[in-house]
Design a protein around this motif. Structure first.
Motif, short mmCIF file in Angstrom:
data_model
loop_
_atom_site.label_atom_id
_atom_site.label_comp_id
_atom_site.label_asym_id
_atom_site.label_seq_id
_atom_site.Cartn_x
_atom_site.Cartn_y
_atom_site.Cartn_z
N PRO A 290 85.23 78.29 162.01
CA PRO A 290 85.36 79.65 161.49
C PRO A 290 85.89 79.66 160.07
O PRO A 290 86.74 78.84 159.71
CB PRO A 290 86.36 80.30 162.46
CG PRO A 290 86.28 79.48 163.70
CD PRO A 290 85.98 78.08 163.27
N HIS A 291 85.38 80.56 159.27
CA HIS A 291 85.84 80.68 157.88
C HIS A 291 87.22 81.30 157.86
O HIS A 291 87.45 82.39 158.37
CB HIS A 291 84.87 81.54 157.09
CG HIS A 291 85.37 81.84 155.71
ND1 HIS A 291 85.66 80.84 154.81
CD2 HIS A 291 85.63 83.01 155.09
CE1 HIS A 291 86.07 81.38 153.68
NE2 HIS A 291 86.07 82.69 153.82
N THR A 292 88.16 80.57 157.27
CA THR A 292 89.54 81.06 157.24
C THR A 292 90.09 81.11 155.82
O THR A 292 91.28 81.20 155.62
CB THR A 292 90.44 80.17 158.09
OG1 THR A 292 90.36 78.82 157.60
CG2 THR A 292 90.01 80.19 159.55
N ILE B 158 83.91 70.72 156.43
CA ILE B 158 82.88 69.79 156.91
C ILE B 158 83.54 68.56 157.53
O ILE B 158 83.16 68.12 158.62
CB ILE B 158 81.95 69.39 155.75
CG1 ILE B 158 81.22 70.62 155.18
CG2 ILE B 158 80.92 68.36 156.23
CD1 ILE B 158 80.46 70.32 153.90
N ARG B 159 84.50 68.02 156.82
CA ARG B 159 85.16 66.80 157.32
C ARG B 159 85.91 67.06 158.60
O ARG B 159 85.98 66.19 159.49
CB ARG B 159 86.07 66.24 156.24
CG ARG B 159 86.70 64.92 156.62
CD ARG B 159 87.26 64.18 155.43
NE ARG B 159 87.94 62.95 155.85
CZ ARG B 159 88.39 62.03 155.02
NH1 ARG B 159 88.22 62.17 153.71
NH2 ARG B 159 89.00 60.95 155.48
N ALA B 160 86.48 68.26 158.73
CA ALA B 160 87.27 68.58 159.92
C ALA B 160 86.41 68.68 161.17
O ALA B 160 86.94 68.65 162.29
CB ALA B 160 88.02 69.90 159.71
N ARG B 161 85.12 68.78 161.03
CA ARG B 161 84.23 68.83 162.20
C ARG B 161 83.91 67.44 162.74
O ARG B 161 83.32 67.30 163.81
CB ARG B 161 82.92 69.52 161.83
CG ARG B 161 83.09 70.96 161.38
CD ARG B 161 81.74 71.60 161.08
NE ARG B 161 81.93 72.90 160.47
CZ ARG B 161 81.56 73.23 159.24
NH1 ARG B 161 80.95 72.34 158.49
NH2 ARG B 161 81.78 74.43 158.76
N TYR C 86 68.13 62.61 170.11
CA TYR C 86 67.69 64.01 170.19
C TYR C 86 68.72 64.91 169.52
O TYR C 86 69.93 64.72 169.66
CB TYR C 86 67.53 64.43 171.65
CG TYR C 86 67.18 65.90 171.83
CD1 TYR C 86 65.87 66.33 171.77
CD2 TYR C 86 68.18 66.85 172.05
CE1 TYR C 86 65.54 67.67 171.93
CE2 TYR C 86 67.87 68.19 172.20
CZ TYR C 86 66.55 68.59 172.14
OH TYR C 86 66.24 69.93 172.29
N SER C 87 68.24 65.90 168.79
CA SER C 87 69.11 66.97 168.30
C SER C 87 68.25 68.17 167.94
O SER C 87 67.02 68.07 167.88
CB SER C 87 69.93 66.52 167.08
OG SER C 87 69.11 66.40 165.94
N SER C 88 68.90 69.27 167.71
CA SER C 88 68.23 70.46 167.18
C SER C 88 69.17 71.09 166.17
O SER C 88 70.25 70.58 165.90
CB SER C 88 67.89 71.45 168.30
OG SER C 88 69.05 72.15 168.73
N MET C 89 68.78 72.22 165.61
CA MET C 89 69.63 72.87 164.61
C MET C 89 70.99 73.24 165.19
O MET C 89 71.97 73.33 164.46
CB MET C 89 68.93 74.12 164.09
CG MET C 89 67.63 73.83 163.38
SD MET C 89 67.84 73.65 161.61
CE MET C 89 67.23 75.23 161.05
N ARG C 90 71.06 73.42 166.52
CA ARG C 90 72.34 73.81 167.13
C ARG C 90 72.81 72.82 168.19
O ARG C 90 73.87 73.02 168.79
CB ARG C 90 72.23 75.20 167.74
CG ARG C 90 71.30 75.30 168.92
CD ARG C 90 71.23 76.70 169.49
NE ARG C 90 70.78 76.64 170.88
CZ ARG C 90 71.29 77.37 171.86
NH1 ARG C 90 72.28 78.21 171.61
NH2 ARG C 90 70.83 77.27 173.09
N GLY D 64 86.21 73.73 167.33
CA GLY D 64 85.83 74.83 168.20
C GLY D 64 84.35 75.15 168.20
O GLY D 64 83.95 76.28 168.49
N PHE D 65 83.52 74.17 167.90
CA PHE D 65 82.08 74.41 167.89
C PHE D 65 81.58 74.82 169.27
O PHE D 65 81.91 74.22 170.28
CB PHE D 65 81.35 73.15 167.44
CG PHE D 65 79.86 73.25 167.55
CD1 PHE D 65 79.13 73.97 166.61
CD2 PHE D 65 79.17 72.64 168.58
CE1 PHE D 65 77.76 74.07 166.70
CE2 PHE D 65 77.79 72.73 168.68
CZ PHE D 65 77.09 73.45 167.74
N ASP D 66 80.75 75.86 169.28
CA ASP D 66 80.14 76.36 170.51
C ASP D 66 78.68 76.67 170.21
O ASP D 66 78.38 77.60 169.46
CB ASP D 66 80.88 77.61 170.99
CG ASP D 66 80.33 78.15 172.31
OD1 ASP D 66 79.27 77.68 172.77
OD2 ASP D 66 80.95 79.08 172.88
#
Length: 758
Positions: free
Chosen positions: A35-37, A118-121, A451-455, A481-483
């Motif tokens: 989330p943008h904080t 980005i790095r925090a993900r 395998y992957s997709s955009m999400r 917190g990626f969902d």
């Protein structure tokens, strides 16, 4: 397995890096959500007091370029310096970098914020899914805070249970982990470091690896003892990343000529001097380049000599004492072949003008002229790749623009070989996705794929071709917190100017967009070399998507998404279709309220950078901002110069402008030649000083000419990496800096950057 000339983000260790199209994009795909904080976003012009610096003005030294009686005047030809050491050139590049840094200084805090997001993900301390080979499990490990990987292995326990889905034991009683090679140690003292190949000998005792410390893709190969790490013999200098073991005492490798065309294949006996190596084949036709690949069985090596339309293959029997190349498929113009081996047969994918989407055939080892069709040509299905196992074959295809994987059982030993029947197709859940073969065990019934997709984060699956059951071996952890349920992926179609339907893949966050034309968008395109830009997962993109952006990939002609004809319809004298397709996608997205001209940003790298330059000249009114990464923008001048790396081998892609028809066609779209006095959107251009695929001088000349002629006051920034090549910096975190910088530029251009304290 196969000799691959194209493909996005194929690891150099599993594909022939020298055969990848040189002016191609590295697709930087999105990753998970955070989330943008940060500070509140405000709408404002992209300028501030920081942006009032005076841009560099390149000196003009007129040079006439004459062809077919046509005269072009190039005021900036002097920027080309093959030695990359001219003081005037380096001063100009540094001045451009300083100007860019000055203009972007008011959003440096935003850039740092995006980089941190980005790095925090990323789960920095991680291992990839181990693969069992012989008596070891092999895998790569990443460490927290470290830029590069460790190459590791563990012994397979002698009492390990035999299961279809092999699992490496861990814990206190597991065999110790052994670090074969730590790239972090090897990279010390180098601004750039990349290993293009890492090959373990069949007995597991030795490792050969190819090292590049400049980014120029000219490698040095070292052989080390896998346990002690001690060097074995002297390094091999000045070669490509194509290396393979031919038994435990020999290496086969490929070298390049003066224009960096892979033209010779060599046999090296361990312990001998490189000057004594035997040249197995020299390709003298400068339209052709060599590639090298081992069969999955490891019994044969295949040397392919290929152009954009034609390829033929030699094979080498590793088991024979006399190591020499034997012709497998003949050199016939317009016929393109790739091969592998299993049992008593060679398996060959063959494309021609008649079978343009390829057919799959087999021939006995003792009679290669006797062929049997396994999978016939189909107009709607493109055979893209195949992977062999002792008793199975997995075929990677494309239909309606989407990848598909089908597993077939091969006839038992002694049974006649014939057309493949009863294949089991693997099901995928996303509306659009990416599937790539992973290295698998040849003597297993399990195929491993990525395998992957955009999400959907990158995932490794093991699929049992007998039972049809898939097991997830690893899915990349996405922190913050990626969902995936927060995101929507769609597949839409735009009508091109000739009525052709162009597929697009769309990603957005369902709670951050309005879909009423007010949302910002980043539209990505490539469209060359038959490369398929499949919608895989990319961490960086989510720093835009979480700020309300819609991200779109336009699968335009010139790529290979819809089959071979899709490529043919976007190359040579059909190249303008690539550009008009992209414009049609942009207009469709605007017309259907996904965005507006005022919020539409575009991005492309390498040949995709040519796309950016072309559409900016054709429709500058359609876009708010553009990012052209290492762009191939001086296409006509480059393709007229056979002394530049890759020119001769690419006449079948772009056309040979020494012929009048191609000259004037290329001149009609070559970006540098069509810059004119008009308003352009905000533009960021990047380059790498050591780039062997697109010379840094092309984007430098493009920027200089834009500065001279454009009539607007929009941003025009040029950033040249002075210690890197085509793929920017080498460290995994260093690369994220480029993404963060690019996104900060886009937000600044849209007036979405937080206000800086002046």
């Amino acid at each position: 397995m196969l000799l691959r000339r194209v493909g996005i983000a194929i690891p150099a260790s599993s594909a022939s890096a020298s055969l990848l199209p040189r002016r191609r994009a590295l697709l930087l795909l999105p990753l998970p959500l955070l989330p943008h904080t940060g500070p509140p976003i405000s709408s404002r012009p992209p300028f501030s007091a920081f942006a009032m610096a005076t841009p560099p003005v390149a000196k003009k030294v007129p040079r006439q370029l004459v062809q077919h009686g046509d005269v072009r005047v190039d005021n900036y030809y002097w920027l080309r310096d093959d030695s990359r050491s001219d003081p005037d050139v380096l001063t100009y590049l540094r001045d451009e970098n300083h100007y860019t840094a000055t203009v972007m200084s008011d959003v440096k805090k935003l850039e740092d914020e995006i980089y941190a997001e980005i790095r925090a993900r990323i789960k920095e301390d991680d291992i990839e899914a181990p693969l069992r080979k012989g008596q070891y499990y092999y895998y790569k490990r990443t460490l927290a805070g470290k830029e590069y990987v460790q190459h590791c292995r563990r012994l397979v326990p002698t009492d390990a249970p035999v299961t279809i889905y092999d699992v490496m034991p861990t814990g206190p009683n597991a065999p110790r982990e052994h670090i074969i090679l730590d790239e972090n140690v090897k990279a010390e003292g180098h601004d750039y470091y990349s290993i293009g190949a890492f090959k373990v000998s069949s007995n597991g005792k030795l490792v050969a690896y190819a090292e590049d410390t400049k980014g120029d893709e000219i490698y040095t190969v070292y052989v080390i003892d896998a346990e002690s790490g001690k060097y074995v013999g002297q390094p091999l200098q000045g070669i490509t990343s194509d290396i393979e073991w031919a038994g435990d005492d020999y290496l086969v490798y490929v070298t390049m000529d003066i224009i960096l065309r892979p033209d010779k294949v060599w046999l090296h006996m361990l312990g001998s001097d490189q000057s004594n190596d035997i040249c197995l084949y020299h390709e003298k036709d400068d339209m052709f380049s060599l590639g090298l690949q081992a069969s999955e069985s490891k019994q044969y090596l295949f040397v392919e000599s290929g152009s954009k339309n034609t390829s033929f293959i030699f094979y080498l029997d590793v088991s024979k004492q006399n190591k020499e190349l034997v012709v497998l498929t003949p050199r016939i113009y317009g016929i393109d072949t790739t091969a592998s081996h299993c049992g008593n047969h060679f398996y060959i994918k063959r494309r021609s003008e008649e079978f343009y989407n390829s057919e799959l055939i087999a021939c006995p080892l003792d009679n290669v002229a006797e062929t049997t069709v396994l999978l016939p040509h189909r107009e709607s299905v493109k055979i893209q790749d195949f992977q062999l196992f002792e008793n199975h074959i997995a075929v990677y295809e494309r239909q309606n623009g989407l990848p598909k994987v089908t597993a077939y059982r091969l006839p038992a030993t002694g049974e006649p070989i014939g057309q493949l029947q009863g294949g089991q197709e693997i099901d995928f859940v996303d509306p659009a996705y990416d599937v790539e073969p992973e290295q698998s065990q040849f003597d297993s019934s399990v195929i491993r794929f990525h395998y992957s997709s955009m999400r959907t984060p990158p995932s490794v699956f093991d699929y049992d071709m007998d039972s049809g059951v898939s097991v997830l071996k690893k899915i990349d952890t996405v922190l913050g917190g990626f969902d995936a349920s927060n995101y929507v992926t769609e597949r839409k179609w735009a009508a091109a100017s000739d009525g052709t339907q162009i597929p697009m893949t769309i990603l957005y966050r369902n709670d951050r967009v309005n879909l009423d034309g007010s949302d910002p968008m980043l539209l990505y395109g490539y469209g060359s070399y038959e490369v398929c830009i499949d919608p895989s997962f990319g961490r960086s993109r989510f720093s835009l998507v979480d700020r309300g952006f819609i991200y779109v990939i336009a699968h335009i002609r010139g790529g290979g998404e819809m089959g071979r004809k899709w490529y043919e319809d976007g190359k040579l004298l059909n190249k303008r279709n690539t550009f008009t397709d992209f414009i049609a996608c942009a207009e469709h997205l605007i017309g259907n309220k996904y965005c507006s001209k005022e919020k539409l940003c575009i991005n492309g790298r390498s040949a995709g950078g040519l796309l950016m330059g072309a559409v900016l000249n054709m429709r500058p009114d359609l876009f708010k901002a553009a990012v052209a990464g290492v762009p191939f923008v001086d296409a006509l001048t480059t393709m007229l110069d056979p002394t530049i790396p890759l020119t001769t081998s690419e006449w079948e892609e772009w056309g040979d402008p020494r012929k009048e028809e191609y000259y004037y066609y290329m001149k009609s779209y070559s970006p540098v030649d069509n810059v004119k006095a008009q308003a352009y959107p905000n533009i960021l251009v990047t380059a790498g000083l050591n780039d062997p695929r697109v010379m840094y001088s092309e984007p430098a000349k493009y920027v200089a000419k834009l500065r001279e002629l454009k009539t607007d006051d929009n941003l025009l920034l040029f950033k040249c990496e002075l210690g890197a090549g085509h793929f920017s910096k080498s460290g995994r975190f260093e690369k994220l800096r480029e993404d963060a910088f690019t996104y900060a530029f886009i937000l600044k251009a849209l007036g979405m950057a937080p206000k800086a304290s002046l």
